[in-house]
Design a protein around this motif. Structure first.
Motif, PDB file in Angstrom:
ATOM      1  N   ALA A 116       0.836  -1.048   0.068  1.00  0.00           N
ATOM      2  CA  ALA A 116      -0.033   0.119  -0.034  1.00  0.00           C
ATOM      3  C   ALA A 116       0.872   1.331  -0.009  1.00  0.00           C
ATOM      4  N   ALA A 117       0.848   2.045  -0.897  1.00  0.00           N
ATOM      5  CA  ALA A 117       1.581   3.269  -1.208  1.00  0.00           C
ATOM      6  C   ALA A 117       1.397   4.236  -0.146  1.00  0.00           C
ATOM      7  N   ASP A 118       0.472   4.401   0.543  1.00  0.00           N
ATOM      8  CA  ASP A 118       0.414   5.380   1.819  1.00  0.00           C
ATOM      9  C   ASP A 118       0.586   4.812   2.959  1.00  0.00           C
ATOM     10  N   VAL A 119       1.148   3.653   2.942  1.00  0.00           N
ATOM     11  CA  VAL A 119       1.494   2.911   4.573  1.00  0.00           C
ATOM     12  C   VAL A 119       3.102   3.398   4.492  1.00  0.00           C
ATOM     13  N   ASP A 120       3.533   3.553   5.644  1.00  0.00           N
ATOM     14  CA  ASP A 120       5.034   4.130   5.944  1.00  0.00           C
ATOM     15  C   ASP A 120       5.509   2.640   5.913  1.00  0.00           C
ATOM     16  N   LEU A 121       6.761   2.931   5.132  1.00  0.00           N
ATOM     17  CA  LEU A 121       7.711   1.476   5.137  1.00  0.00           C
ATOM     18  C   LEU A 121       8.602   1.465   6.165  1.00  0.00           C
ATOM     19  N   ALA A 122       9.386   0.243   6.481  1.00  0.00           N
ATOM     20  CA  ALA A 122      10.035   0.176   7.690  1.00  0.00           C
ATOM     21  C   ALA A 122      11.461   1.157   7.183  1.00  0.00           C
ATOM     22  N   PRO A 123      11.981   2.034   8.054  1.00  0.00           N
ATOM     23  CA  PRO A 123      12.926   2.988   7.639  1.00  0.00           C
ATOM     24  C   PRO A 123      14.282   2.200   7.788  1.00  0.00           C
ATOM     25  N   HIS A 124      15.012   2.760   6.781  1.00  0.00           N
ATOM     26  CA  HIS A 124      16.524   2.031   6.540  1.00  0.00           C
ATOM     27  C   HIS A 124      17.301   3.051   6.089  1.00  0.00           C
ATOM     28  N   ASP A 125      18.649   3.164   6.522  1.00  0.00           N
ATOM     29  CA  ASP A 125      19.668   4.215   6.278  1.00  0.00           C
ATOM     30  C   ASP A 125      20.511   3.809   5.248  1.00  0.00           C
ATOM     31  N   ASP A 126      20.271   2.820   4.393  1.00  0.00           N
ATOM     32  CA  ASP A 126      21.241   2.673   3.192  1.00  0.00           C
ATOM     33  C   ASP A 126      20.741   3.262   1.973  1.00  0.00           C
ATOM     34  N   VAL A 127      21.364   3.571   0.994  1.00  0.00           N
ATOM     35  CA  VAL A 127      21.205   4.399  -0.112  1.00  0.00           C
ATOM     36  C   VAL A 127      20.103   3.610  -1.031  1.00  0.00           C
ATOM     37  N   ALA A 128      20.338   2.212  -1.134  1.00  0.00           N
ATOM     38  CA  ALA A 128      19.301   1.545  -2.272  1.00  0.00           C
ATOM     39  C   ALA A 128      17.940   1.363  -1.746  1.00  0.00           C
ATOM     40  N   SER A 129      17.877   1.309  -0.174  1.00  0.00           N
ATOM     41  CA  SER A 129      16.765   1.143   0.409  1.00  0.00           C
ATOM     42  C   SER A 129      15.931   2.517   0.358  1.00  0.00           C
ATOM     43  N   ALA A 130      16.578   3.654   0.687  1.00  0.00           N
ATOM     44  CA  ALA A 130      16.016   5.026   0.610  1.00  0.00           C
ATOM     45  C   ALA A 130      15.809   5.377  -0.767  1.00  0.00           C
ATOM     46  N   LEU A 131      16.235   4.930  -1.979  1.00  0.00           N
ATOM     47  CA  LEU A 131      15.943   5.145  -3.183  1.00  0.00           C
ATOM     48  C   LEU A 131      14.434   4.256  -3.451  1.00  0.00           C
ATOM     49  N   ASN A 132      14.417   3.228  -2.942  1.00  0.00           N
ATOM     50  CA  ASN A 132      13.188   2.353  -2.911  1.00  0.00           C
ATOM     51  C   ASN A 132      12.141   2.976  -2.332  1.00  0.00           C
ATOM     52  N   ALA A 133      12.201   3.476  -1.014  1.00  0.00           N
ATOM     53  CA  ALA A 133      11.283   4.000  -0.304  1.00  0.00           C
ATOM     54  C   ALA A 133      10.731   5.443  -0.730  1.00  0.00           C
ATOM     55  N   LEU A 134      11.590   5.999  -1.636  1.00  0.00           N
ATOM     56  CA  LEU A 134      11.095   7.114  -2.441  1.00  0.00           C
ATOM     57  C   LEU A 134      10.296   6.718  -3.584  1.00  0.00           C
ATOM     58  N   LEU A 135      10.359   5.811  -4.410  1.00  0.00           N
ATOM     59  CA  LEU A 135       9.739   5.532  -5.443  1.00  0.00           C
ATOM     60  C   LEU A 135       8.902   4.324  -5.599  1.00  0.00           C
ATOM     61  N   ALA A 136       8.951   3.683  -4.382  1.00  0.00           N
ATOM     62  CA  ALA A 136       7.965   2.195  -4.498  1.00  0.00           C
ATOM     63  C   ALA A 136       6.635   2.348  -4.647  1.00  0.00           C
ATOM     64  N   GLU A 137       6.089   1.383  -5.702  1.00  0.00           N
ATOM     65  CA  GLU A 137       4.551   1.581  -6.168  1.00  0.00           C
ATOM     66  C   GLU A 137       3.935   0.360  -5.721  1.00  0.00           C
ATOM     67  N   ASP A 138       4.673  -0.925  -5.777  1.00  0.00           N
ATOM     68  CA  ASP A 138       3.905  -2.065  -5.437  1.00  0.00           C
ATOM     69  C   ASP A 138       5.031  -2.965  -4.943  1.00  0.00           C
ATOM     70  N   GLY A 139       4.332  -3.974  -4.374  1.00  0.00           N
ATOM     71  CA  GLY A 139       5.263  -5.164  -3.828  1.00  0.00           C
ATOM     72  C   GLY A 139       4.308  -5.819  -3.023  1.00  0.00           C
TER      73      GLY A 139
END
Length: 421
Positions: A116-139
């Motif tokens: 769900a795009a409007d649900v907060d994701l688990a926060p992680h501080d690595d670059v690839a996870s930040a990029l994913n958190a920015l633009l994730a649409e589905d999963g």
């Protein structure tokens, strides 16, 4: 080790896409980090050998909702044939970063929920996870109830980029095993065209649970693959993983695993088979945060042409984690004078009753072994193939699921035959 540092190149192309997307606290935090830090270059310690500078020069577009159906079907059929996948194997299929229920056969014993795009994701501080958190649409969230043995399934990712268009996709998955639950997952990525695949997988294995995760990355030779796994492993539970990297021009698979209670086990094994000018990076941080836990990591690299392999592995033993048993080994086989391996194994230990070791070796094919095989009538290419497969055998054998191990063996065979051709 992998926290974003204030050194990098612009992430403006990705941030411009976020400006028109969904907003929540985690996405806002990721955007703030990427604005300040940018994409890492060689000056960032965690990315010392694998710069993302080239990504800043590409305006990756979001993937269209409708992909080329014929191309998707062809890629799936090719993968099933090439790796001899079980026709009846339950599977969840992602196409261009979005769940494709019409191509999926969901397994019994596994509860499947959409991202769900409007649900907060688990926060992680690595670059690839930040990029994913920015633009994730589905999963997908895959959940196995306590005590259930859900058997084996595949998580298939297919990316098809239209000619002349560079895409980026950012699937966000989670696997949750209840106490005593079991699941084996074949995580297979294929694709065609110019794209960035940036999957993130969060794993939680409860007490006594056992997750086997076999990842096979065989993406297009011009693609980029930037993946992260975050795993939390409870007492007497295990996360047993193997990553086989064959595809993409630039690939990085990053694992952050944390052992949180006594008796936990983590295996982060893998192999990277590269040719041409491929660059592939396997980076891991295994944190022992509880006593009497066990971690193992064996990574093997076979490098031909001008390919470059990277291994960065860190075992962190916290003060509470007495009686830790941690082992790490990286080995590389160079098939040409122009191939390169960069290795950085690390131990950071704050407990005093531990057994931890690490090591790295680099070599070429043994001339005497080649001569022995040739003297008995084995052709040169076949002799080299025998020695390469023998070198990889010990690593692939570490995969705990025999059926998934057979898929990995088939993939190694396919890579060697393609390279030889």
């Amino acid at each position: 080790m992998n926290a974003i540092a204030p050194v990098g190149v612009s992430a403006a192309a990705f941030l411009n896409r976020y400006a028109g997307g969904e907003g929540n606290a985690t996405r806002a935090q990721a955007a703030d980090l990427l604005r300040k830090a940018g994409l890492p270059r060689a000056g960032v310690e965690a990315w010392k050998y694998t710069s993302l500078r080239t990504l800043a020069d590409i305006a990756f577009a979001g993937a269209p909702v409708q992909a080329d159906a014929a191309a998707v079907d062809a890629l799936l059929a090719e993968a099933e044939r090439a790796y001899a996948l079980d026709a009846g194997l339950p599977r969840a299929v992602m196409v261009n970063g979005r769940f494709a229920p019409g191509l999926s056969r969901l397994p019994d014993g596994v509860s499947v929920a959409r991202f769900a795009a409007d649900v907060d994701l688990a926060p992680h501080d690595d670059v690839a996870s930040a990029l994913n958190a920015l633009l994730a649409e589905d999963g997908l969230t895959l959940t196995v109830a306590p005590g259930v043995d859900a058997g084996r399934m595949a998580l298939l990712s297919v990316v098809v980029a239209p000619d002349g268009v560079a895409l980026s996709v950012h699937p966000r998955h989670r696997i949750v095993l209840g106490a005593g639950a079991r699941l084996s997952v074949l995580d297979l990525s294929v694709g065609r065209g110019d794209y960035l695949n940036n999957p993130v997988l969060d794993v939680a294995v409860a007490e006594g649970g056992h997750l086997i995760h076999a990842k096979l990355q065989t993406e297009d030779p011009v693609a980029r693959h930037l993946a992260v796994v975050h795993a939390e492993v409870a007492g007497d539970a295990s996360y047993d993983s193997f990553t086989l990297t064959l595809g993409a021009a630039l690939a990085r698979h990053e694992v952050h695993a944390r052992l949180t209670a006594e008796g936990g086990i983590v295996h982060v094994n893998g192999a990277q088979l590269l040719d041409g000018r491929q660059v592939a990076d396997l980076t891991s941080v295994i944190t022992h945060a509880a006593p009497a836990c066990n971690s193992r990591q064996t990574v093997k690299n076979v490098l031909a042409g001008h390919a470059r392999g990277v291994f960065q592995g860190k075992i962190l033993v916290e003060r509470v984690a007495q009686k830790t048993d941690g082992y790490q080994m990286n080995q590389a086989l160079l098939l040409s004078d122009t191939a390169e391996i960069d290795a950085k194994p690390e131990l950071e230990i704050y407990a005093d009753d531990v057994r931890c070791s690490h090591g790295a070796t680099v070599g070429a094919l043994d001339a005497e072994q080649l001569f022995y095989l040739r003297s008995r009538g084995v052709a040169g290419d076949e002799a080299r193939a025998i020695l390469v497969k023998a070198f990889l055998h010990d690593a692939v054998e570490l995969m705990g699921d025999a059926a998934l191990r057979a898929v990995l063996d088939r993939a190694v065979e396919t890579w060697w035959n393609r390279k030889d051709a």
